[in-house]
Design an enzyme around this catalytic site. Structure first.
Site, PDB file in Angstrom:
ATOM      1  N   ARG A   1       0.829  -1.204   0.000  1.00  0.00           N
ATOM      2  CA  ARG A   1       0.000   0.000   0.000  1.00  0.00           C
ATOM      3  C   ARG A   1       0.860   1.248   0.000  1.00  0.00           C
ATOM      4  O   ARG A   1       1.925   1.290   0.602  1.00  0.00           O
ATOM      5  CB  ARG A   1      -0.895   0.005   1.228  1.00  0.00           C
ATOM      6  CG  ARG A   1      -1.756   1.256   1.351  1.00  0.00           C
ATOM      7  CD  ARG A   1      -2.658   1.202   2.542  1.00  0.00           C
ATOM      8  NE  ARG A   1      -1.991   1.747   3.714  1.00  0.00           N
ATOM      9  CZ  ARG A   1      -2.586   1.913   4.882  1.00  0.00           C
ATOM     10  NH1 ARG A   1      -3.849   1.553   5.051  1.00  0.00           N
ATOM     11  NH2 ARG A   1      -1.930   2.421   5.902  1.00  0.00           N
TER      12      ARG A   1
ATOM     13  N   CYS B   1      -0.048   5.374   0.934  1.00  0.00           N
ATOM     14  CA  CYS B   1      -1.106   6.217   1.498  1.00  0.00           C
ATOM     15  C   CYS B   1      -0.546   7.620   1.640  1.00  0.00           C
ATOM     16  O   CYS B   1       0.465   7.819   2.320  1.00  0.00           O
ATOM     17  CB  CYS B   1      -1.561   5.672   2.848  1.00  0.00           C
ATOM     18  SG  CYS B   1      -3.010   6.519   3.508  1.00  0.00           S
TER      19      CYS B   1
END
Length: 127
Positions: A104, A106
Site C-alpha cells: 500500500r 497512502c
C-alpha cells in the site's frame, strides 16, 4: 493478452472519461473509488469512517464483477484529504483484509473529487 472493461451497477458509475476497472490478462486495475452511493450517486453521510467503508464496498463490488475479492488485491493506493484521519481510516481499511493486507501507498492530498475525505484504487491479480 486481452483487455476488457469491467463495469457493475453495484459501484458508482464513472463520472468522467474513465471506467470502473480494466482487466488485462490476469491483472485488474481499478479506477479510484470515492464514497459515492452507487444508487443515488450522492456522497455518503458521515466522516472518514463512513466514507472509507463506502469506498471499500465500492471497490469490492468492482472486484466481484471481475471475479475477485479482497484476497486478490496486491496493491492499493490511498489518498486522504487529511492525514489526521489515518488511524480511523486504517481501522476500517484493515477490516476488509482478513487474509492479510496488500502492499500500500497512502498519501495526503490537497483535494479530492467532490471534496470527499478519501479515495482508493487497487491492483489485483485474478485467477
Amino acid at each position: 493478452m486481452t483487455k476488457s472493461i469491467i463495469a457493475t451497477e453495484h459501484a458508482p458509475a464513472a463520472i468522467g472519461p474513465y471506467v470502473q476497472a480494466t482487466r488485462v490478462g490476469n491483472m485488474l486495475f481499478t479506477s479510484g473509488q470515492i464514497p459515492l452511493d452507487p444508487v443515488s450517486m450522492d456522497i455518503v453521510a458521515g466522516g472518514i469512517t463512513e466514507q472509507t467503508q463506502q469506498v471499500m464496498d465500492n471497490l469490492l463490488a468492482v472486484l466481484k464483477a471481475a471475479g475477485g475479492d479482497a484476497s486478490h488485491i496486491v496493491k492499493t493506493t490511498c489518498y486522504l484529504k487529511d492525514m489526521n484521519d489515518f488511524v480511523a481510516f486504517n481501522a476500517v481499511y484493515a477490516s476488509y483484509f482478513t487474509q492479510g493486507a496488500p502492499s500500500r501507498s497512502c498519501v495526503e492530498v490537497a483535494r479530492l473529487p467532490k471534496d470527499v475525505l478519501v479515495e482508493v484504487e487497487v491492483i489485483a491479480y485474478l485467477d
